[in-house]
Design a protein around this motif. Structure first.
Motif, PDB file in Angstrom:
ATOM      1  N   UNK A 677      28.203  17.648   2.322  1.00 34.78           N
ATOM      2  CA  UNK A 677      27.508  17.452   1.049  1.00 34.78           C
ATOM      3  C   UNK A 677      26.275  16.559   1.179  1.00 34.78           C
ATOM      4  N   UNK A 678      26.064  16.003   2.358  1.00 38.61           N
ATOM      5  CA  UNK A 678      24.945  15.082   2.562  1.00 38.61           C
ATOM      6  C   UNK A 678      23.619  15.857   2.562  1.00 38.61           C
ATOM      7  N   UNK A 679      22.682  15.416   1.713  1.00 39.74           N
ATOM      8  CA  UNK A 679      21.348  16.030   1.689  1.00 39.74           C
ATOM      9  C   UNK A 679      20.597  15.667   2.964  1.00 39.74           C
ATOM     10  N   UNK A 680      19.672  16.517   3.390  1.00 37.54           N
ATOM     11  CA  UNK A 680      18.833  16.156   4.532  1.00 37.54           C
ATOM     12  C   UNK A 680      18.072  14.857   4.255  1.00 37.54           C
ATOM     13  N   UNK A 681      17.994  13.970   5.243  1.00 38.70           N
ATOM     14  CA  UNK A 681      17.342  12.675   5.090  1.00 38.70           C
ATOM     15  C   UNK A 681      15.941  12.702   5.691  1.00 38.70           C
ATOM     16  N   UNK A 682      15.016  11.913   5.099  1.00 36.60           N
ATOM     17  CA  UNK A 682      13.651  11.858   5.642  1.00 36.60           C
ATOM     18  C   UNK A 682      13.656  11.437   7.109  1.00 36.60           C
ATOM     19  N   UNK A 683      12.906  12.186   7.886  1.00 37.85           N
ATOM     20  CA  UNK A 683      12.818  11.914   9.313  1.00 37.85           C
ATOM     21  C   UNK A 683      11.381  11.618   9.741  1.00 37.85           C
ATOM     22  N   UNK A 684      10.406  11.866   8.836  1.00 41.56           N
ATOM     23  CA  UNK A 684       9.020  11.606   9.152  1.00 41.56           C
ATOM     24  C   UNK A 684       8.405  12.693   9.997  1.00 41.56           C
ATOM     25  N   UNK A 685       7.097  12.586  10.180  1.00 41.82           N
ATOM     26  CA  UNK A 685       6.368  13.549  10.991  1.00 41.82           C
ATOM     27  C   UNK A 685       5.229  12.914  11.730  1.00 41.82           C
ATOM     28  N   UNK A 686       4.513  13.738  12.476  1.00 41.27           N
ATOM     29  CA  UNK A 686       3.409  13.207  13.285  1.00 41.27           C
ATOM     30  C   UNK A 686       2.054  13.418  12.635  1.00 41.27           C
ATOM     31  N   UNK A 687       2.032  13.905  11.394  1.00 43.38           N
ATOM     32  CA  UNK A 687       0.777  14.107  10.676  1.00 43.38           C
ATOM     33  C   UNK A 687       0.927  13.569   9.262  1.00 43.38           C
ATOM     34  N   UNK A 688      -0.047  12.750   8.832  1.00 38.68           N
ATOM     35  CA  UNK A 688      -0.039  12.161   7.492  1.00 38.68           C
ATOM     36  C   UNK A 688      -1.334  12.517   6.787  1.00 38.68           C
ATOM     37  N   UNK A 689      -1.224  12.999   5.570  1.00 38.04           N
ATOM     38  CA  UNK A 689      -2.386  13.302   4.743  1.00 38.04           C
ATOM     39  C   UNK A 689      -2.100  12.779   3.340  1.00 38.04           C
ATOM     40  N   UNK A 690      -2.784  11.732   2.930  1.00 39.68           N
ATOM     41  CA  UNK A 690      -2.646  11.196   1.572  1.00 39.68           C
ATOM     42  C   UNK A 690      -4.025  10.835   1.040  1.00 39.68           C
ATOM     43  N   UNK A 691      -4.129  10.754  -0.261  1.00 42.37           N
ATOM     44  CA  UNK A 691      -5.399  10.387  -0.891  1.00 42.37           C
ATOM     45  C   UNK A 691      -5.233  10.374  -2.384  1.00 42.37           C
ATOM     46  N   UNK A 692      -6.360  10.288  -3.068  1.00 37.93           N
ATOM     47  CA  UNK A 692      -6.303  10.299  -4.518  1.00 37.93           C
ATOM     48  C   UNK A 692      -7.534   9.698  -5.143  1.00 37.93           C
ATOM     49  N   UNK A 693      -7.514   9.656  -6.453  1.00 41.85           N
ATOM     50  CA  UNK A 693      -8.595   9.073  -7.244  1.00 41.85           C
ATOM     51  C   UNK A 693      -8.005   8.166  -8.306  1.00 41.85           C
ATOM     52  N   UNK A 694      -8.761   7.130  -8.648  1.00 48.29           N
ATOM     53  CA  UNK A 694      -8.345   6.194  -9.690  1.00 48.29           C
ATOM     54  C   UNK A 694      -9.534   5.870 -10.573  1.00 48.29           C
ATOM     55  N   UNK A 695      -9.305   5.795 -11.855  1.00 50.36           N
ATOM     56  CA  UNK A 695     -10.301   5.276 -12.794  1.00 50.36           C
ATOM     57  C   UNK A 695      -9.860   3.867 -13.172  1.00 50.36           C
ATOM     58  N   UNK A 696     -10.608   2.870 -12.708  1.00 53.07           N
ATOM     59  CA  UNK A 696     -10.292   1.476 -12.996  1.00 53.07           C
ATOM     60  C   UNK A 696     -10.916   1.094 -14.331  1.00 53.07           C
ATOM     61  N   UNK A 697     -10.134   0.465 -15.181  1.00 58.08           N
ATOM     62  CA  UNK A 697     -10.630   0.086 -16.502  1.00 58.08           C
ATOM     63  C   UNK A 697     -10.107  -1.305 -16.842  1.00 58.08           C
ATOM     64  N   UNK A 698     -10.818  -2.037 -17.726  1.00 54.91           N
ATOM     65  CA  UNK A 698     -10.391  -3.409 -18.055  1.00 54.91           C
ATOM     66  C   UNK A 698      -9.171  -3.407 -18.961  1.00 54.91           C
ATOM     67  N   UNK A 699      -8.338  -4.407 -18.780  1.00 57.34           N
ATOM     68  CA  UNK A 699      -7.183  -4.595 -19.645  1.00 57.34           C
ATOM     69  C   UNK A 699      -7.646  -5.159 -20.986  1.00 57.34           C
ATOM     70  N   UNK A 700      -7.305  -4.519 -22.110  1.00 57.13           N
ATOM     71  CA  UNK A 700      -7.739  -5.042 -23.419  1.00 57.13           C
ATOM     72  C   UNK A 700      -7.216  -6.456 -23.665  1.00 57.13           C
ATOM     73  N   UNK A 701      -8.035  -7.253 -24.345  1.00 59.75           N
ATOM     74  CA  UNK A 701      -7.716  -8.613 -24.795  1.00 59.75           C
ATOM     75  C   UNK A 701      -7.623  -9.629 -23.650  1.00 59.75           C
ATOM     76  N   UNK A 702      -7.955  -9.237 -22.428  1.00 62.70           N
ATOM     77  CA  UNK A 702      -7.903 -10.155 -21.291  1.00 62.70           C
ATOM     78  C   UNK A 702      -9.331 -10.500 -20.900  1.00 62.70           C
ATOM     79  N   UNK A 703      -9.675 -11.804 -20.925  1.00 64.54           N
ATOM     80  CA  UNK A 703     -11.034 -12.229 -20.645  1.00 64.54           C
ATOM     81  C   UNK A 703     -11.359 -12.152 -19.154  1.00 64.54           C
TER      82      UNK A 703
END
Length: 783
Positions: A677-703
Motif C-alpha cells: 500500500x506504500x505510495x512511491x516515494x520521491x527519489x529525485x533526478x539529475x535534471x531540475x527546471x524551475x522558474x516563475x514570475x512575481x508581482x511585488x506590491x506594497x503591503x497596505x497601511x505599512x509605512x
C-alpha cells in the motif's frame, strides 16, 4: 494694532479735557498692578520725574504702555503735579483645554499655540486667539475638511486669570466627485485622468486615500499634466484656470481644469555651442534629441544630464549644460541648442572618511574607484559610494564634494558613514514544515576586528539533519580584490523516517575546501574552488532498489575530490528582499582524478526585476540544474539528486515531492516491496527546471516596506531523470507536460527571530503522484 490704539486715543481725549495745561512731574504713581512689576511700567514709560509734559507727551506715554501688551485699559490722571497712572492688566492664561481633535495631535496644537504666544502663564490676548483659530481652520481646509468648525471659550477665573476652552469639530473629508479637463482635443479624458494622483471615489480609495482633495496634490497633478503636453511637442500649452468647488453640504468636491493645448512642434535642428572639452562626435552620440522628432522637454532634460555626466567623468564636475529651445511659429518647429559651460576641470585633493569608529580606513579606501590627485569623476565618486553601501557594514553612506578654499580647480571628497553592527552571536529557533523544529547557533563577524574579513562558526540541527560549519573569507587577499576563502563542515542527514516523504537513507559527510574569487568587472566575479568530502551511506530498514543497485556497484563509502568554477554577476539594490536590478550565477562542479566517484553538476540561477510603477515590480526568476556521471561511475550519486517543490521552488506542493519516484523495498530482500500500500516515494533526478514570475506590491497601511515582501506569484517546475531505469515505473523522464505549476500570494517578513515566510497557493498543473500543500510557512528562511 487698531484695537490697541483706540483706548489710547480715548484716554488722550480725557487727558486733553482735564489737563489742558502743561505741568512738571514731581512724582509718578501707578495704580492697579497685580502681576506686572512697577519696574516694567517705568521701563516702558517715556516720562521721568522732572519732565515737563503736555497733552502730546501724555498721548505718546499712553501708547508706549499699550505696546507692552500687558494692559487692556490705561488712564492717566493728575493730582497737583503728581502723574497718576491707573491700569487694568490683561488676564493670564491658567489653563488650555483642547477637545474633539483626532487628525492633529493635541501636542502639536499646544506647540503651535505656544509659538503664537498662547500658553499657560502667558498674557491672554483675544486677537491672538482669533488668529490661531483662523489658522487652524485653514489647515483643516487644506486637508479637505471643509465642514470643520472651531469654537473658543474664555472662562474667567479668580486673580485675573482665564481658562481657554477650544472645541474642535474636524468634520469629514470631502470626497472628489468629478475631475473635468476642459479644452483637450488631442488627448482623451481617460488618458489625461490617468495622470492625476487625485481620483474620484472608487473601491480602492479606502486604501489609497486618493479621493481626498489637497492643494499640494492638485498642484502636483497640474504639473504632471503640463509635462505630459510639453513632452509631446505642445510647447505653448497653458493651464488657463482651475476651479475647485464644493457642494453646500461640504461633502463633495468638483475640480475643473481649463487648458489651451496650442500647436504641436517638431525639432527642426539640434545644435551644440560652447566649449565642449571632449570630442564633438562623443557629445553628438549623447544627443537623444534628433531633428524630425516631436519636441520633448523630457528628452531635452535627459540629453543635458547625459552631457553633464560625461563632462563630469572627465573632471568637469561643475559643468552646466542648458537646452535652449527656439520656436518657429511659421512651421511649428523648434531649433534646440545645448549650451555647454564646462567650467574648470576639478582635481581631487583629499578623500576623507568620517564616522567609521570601528572599521579601519583601509577597508573603506580599498573600495575607492576615485583616486586622490586624479580628475574628479562623477561616475567614479558615485561608484565608490555604491561599493561602500554594498559592504553591509554601514547603515547609511553620504558623499560631499566641497571646493578646496583658495582654489578654483580642487575639491575634497568626504564620505560620511554611519556604522551598524556587522557581527552577531546568536541562538535561533525555527520551524519549517519540511524540516520540523530547527535549532541553531552561530558566531559570525562580517567585519572581523574592523579588517573587513568574514568569519563564521555555525551549528544547525533539525529532525533529519545536523550540520556544523566554519568559514573564513578575506575579500581582499590581494590589492586587486582577489578573495580567498576556506571552510570545513560536518553534515549528518537521515531520511530513514518515511514521514519525510523522501526515499529513506542516511548519509554522513565530512569535508572542507578552499575558494578563490577573481573580479572581472564591478559586478562580476569568477570563482574557483577545490574541496574534499568523505561520504558514508546507511540504507536503514527500508530503501529503494535504485539505491541498492548503486551501492552494489559503487560501495557505501566514498572519498571525493571536487573542483568547481563559477561566474556570478549582481546589480541588485539590496542583499535581502531586493526590488531593483538583476543577478545571475553559473557554477560547474566536478570530481577530479583520485576520487572514488566520477560525476559533475552544472547549476544556473538568475532573477531580474522590472519596475512596473513606483510601487509595483515584476520579478522573473529561474533555477536550472543538470548532473551526470562519467567514467566508471554508472549514475549520478542518488544523494546528489535534485528535488522540486516547496519554498524556493514550486510553492503549493510539499517540499521535495516533485520529480521521479520509486517504491520502497525490504532492506533484507531487495526487489521485494516493503508495503504493497506504500505510495512511491520521491527519489529525485539529475535534471531540475524551475522558474516563475512575481508581482511585488506594497503591503497596505505599512509605512516601512523594507522588511516586507508581498507578492502575487506563478511558480512552475519539476525534477526529471534523463535515464529512468526500467524497474521504476514512477520515474519521470524529460516531459515538460509533467511540469507542476501553481499561483498564489506570498509574504516574507524579516523579524527579530529571522525571516518569516507564508504562501497560499493553488495548484494549476498537478503531475501524477504529486503531493499538494495549499498553505505553507517557514521561520528562518526566505523565498
Amino acid at each position: 494694532m487698531k484695537r490697541l490704539l483706540l483706548p489710547a486715543v480715548i484716554s488722550a481725549l480725557m487727558i486733553a479735557e482735564v489737563h489742558a495745561e502743561s505741568f512738571t512731574i514731581t512724582d509718578i504713581r501707578v495704580n492697579g498692578l497685580q502681576r506686572v512689576s512697577a519696574g516694567s511700567v517705568f521701563g516702558a514709560l517715556p516720562l521721568n520725574v522732572g519732565d515737563a509734559v503736555d497733552d502730546g507727551r501724555l498721548v505718546d506715554a499712553t501708547r508706549a504702555l499699550f505696546r507692552t501688551g500687558f494692559f487692556q485699559d490705561i488712564q492717566l490722571g493728575r493730582e497737583n503735579d503728581v502723574l497718576v497712572i491707573s491700569v487694568v492688566e490683561r488676564p493670564s492664561i491658567s489653563e488650555i483645554t483642547i477637545e474633539g481633535n483626532k487628525v492633529i495631535k493635541s501636542e502639536d496644537l499646544l506647540r503651535g499655540l505656544q509659538q503664537s504666544g498662547l500658553a499657560e502663564g502667558e498674557i491672554f490676548q483675544q486677537a491672538t486667539l482669533e488668529g490661531v483659530r483662523n489658522e487652524l481652520l485653514r489647515q483643516y481646509v487644506g486637508q479637505g475638511r471643509y465642514s470643520a468648525n472651531i469654537e473658543t471659550e474664555v472662562v474667567a477665573q479668580p486673580r485675573n486669570r482665564v481658562a481657554l476652552r477650544i472645541n474642535i469639530n474636524e468634520g469629514s473629508v470631502a470626497a472628489i466627485k468629478h475631475i473635468n479637463v476642459v479644452g483637450n482635443t488631442e488627448f482623451s479624458d481617460e488618458e489625461l485622468s490617468r495622470l492625476f494622483q487625485l481620483r474620484t471615489t472608487n473601491w480602492l480609495s479606502f486604501f489609497r486615500n486618493d479621493d481626498k482633495y489637497a492643494r499640494e496634490r492638485l498642484a502636483g497633478d497640474l504639473e504632471r499634466l503640463r509635462s505630459h503636453y510639453l513632452d509631446r511637442g505642445y510647447i505653448n500649452m497653458d493651464i488657463t484656470s482651475t476651479q475647485v468647488s464644493i457642494t453646500p453640504d461640504k461633502r463633495d468636491v468638483y475640480i475643473t481644469v481649463n487648458i489651451a493645448e496650442g500647436e504641436r512642434y517638431t525639432l527642426r535642428d539640434v545644435r551644440l555651442s560652447g566649449d565642449l572639452k571632449i570630442p564633438r562626435e562623443e557629445v553628438e552620440a549623447l544627443l537623444v534629441a534628433q531633428p524630425g522628432q516631436v519636441f520633448s522637454r523630457q528628452v531635452m532634460t535627459t540629453t543635458s544630464e547625459l552631457i553633464t555626466r560625461r563632462l563630469g567623468n572627465e573632471g568637469y564636475t561643475f559643468a552646466n549644460v542648458t537646452g535652449v529651445p527656439e520656436p518657429h511659429d511659421d512651421d511649428n518647429s523648434v531649433t534646440l541648442t545645448f549650451v555647454v559651460e564646462p567650467g574648470n576641470r576639478a582635481y581631487v585633493n583629499r578623500i576623507n572618511f568620517r564616522g567609521n569608529t570601528k572599521t579601519e580606513d583601509e577597508v573603506l579606501r580599498r573600495e575607492m574607484r576615485q583616486m586622490e590627485g586624479g580628475w574628479a569623476s562623477t561616475y567614479l565618486i558615485d561608484q565608490s559610494k555604491t561599493r561602500l553601501e554594498r559592504l553591509g557594514f554601514f547603515r547609511e553612506v553620504n558623499v560631499e564634494t566641497p571646493q578646496v578654499p583658495g582654489t578654483v580647480d580642487q575639491i575634497d571628497v568626504n564620505y560620511s558613514v554611519e556604522e551598524q553592527p556587522s557581527g552577531s552571536i546568536t541562538a535561533s529557533i525555527g520551524f519549517a514544515q519540511n524540516a520540523g523544529l530547527i535549532l541553531g547557533g552561530a558566531i559570525s563577524q562580517n567585519n572581523f576586528l574592523g579588517t573587513g574579513n568574514r568569519v563564521s562558526i555555525g551549528l544547525n540541527r533539525s529532525e533529519y539533519q545536523t550540520r556544523y560549519n566554519f568559514s573564513f573569507v578575506d575579500p581582499y587577499w590581494t590589492e586587486d580584490g582577489v578573495s580567498l576563502g576556506y571552510n570545513a563542515f560536518y553534515r549528518s542527514t537521515d531520511y530513514d523516517d518515511l514521514s519525510y516523504d523522501i526515499a529513506s537513507y542516511a548519509v554522513d559527510s565530512l569535508g572542507g575546501g578552499i575558494n578563490i574569487g577573481y573580479p572581472i568587472s564591478e559586478e562580476s566575479r569568477l570563482n574557483f574552488g577545490l574541496s574534499v568530502q568523505q561520504d558514508s551511506i546507511d540504507t536503514g530498514r527500508y530503501t529503494v532498489d535504485e539505491i541498492f543497485n548503486f551501492l552494489e556497484d559503487e560501495g557505501d563509502e566514498y572519498l571525493n575530490f571536487k573542483a568547481s568554477v563559477g561566474w556570478s554577476k549582481s546589480t541588485l539594490n539590496r542583499g535581502v528582499l531586493a526590488t531593483r536590478g538583476n543577478s545571475q550565477s553559473l557554477v560547474l562542479e566536478t570530481t577530479i582524478p583520485g576520487s572514488d566517484l566520477s560525476f559533475y553538476k552544472l547549476d544556473y540561477s538568475g532573477q531580474i526585476f522590472f519596475p512596473m510603477s513606483r510601487d509595483y515590480t515584476l520579478r522573473v526568476h529561474t533555477r536550472l540544474g543538470y548532473g551526470d556521471s562519467y567514467g566508471s561511475t554508472s549514475d549520478l550519486p542518488f544523494y546528489e539528486h535534485y528535488y522540486a517543490g516547496g519554498f524556493n521552488s514550486v510553492r503549493g506542493f510539499r517540499d521535495s515531492t516533485l520529480g521521479p519516484r520509486s517504491t520502497p523495498s525490504d532492506g533484507s530482500n531487495p526487489g521485494t516491496v516493503a508495503d504493497p500500500d506504500q505510495r512511491p516515494l520521491p527519489f529525485g533526478g539529475n535534471l531540475l527546471v524551475t522558474g516563475g514570475m512575481e508581482v511585488l506590491f506594497p503591503m497596505p497601511f505599512v509605512q516601512d516596506q523594507r522588511s516586507l515582501r508581498t507578492s502575487l506569484f506563478w511558480d512552475i517546475g519539476n525534477a526529471f531523470d534523463t535515464d529512468c531505469p526500467s524497474t521504476s515505473p514512477s520515474c519521470t523522464s524529460i516531459d515538460f507536460s509533467e511540469m507542476a505549476s501553481s499561483v498564489g500570494v506570498g509574504l516574507t517578513w524579516i523579524t527579530a527571530l529571522g525571516p518569516l515566510s507564508f504562501s497560499l497557493a493553488m495548484p494549476v498543473m498537478k503531475p501524477d503522484n504529486a503531493d499538494t500543500q495549499v498553505f505553507q510557512f517557514s521561520l528562518g528562511q526566505t523565498f
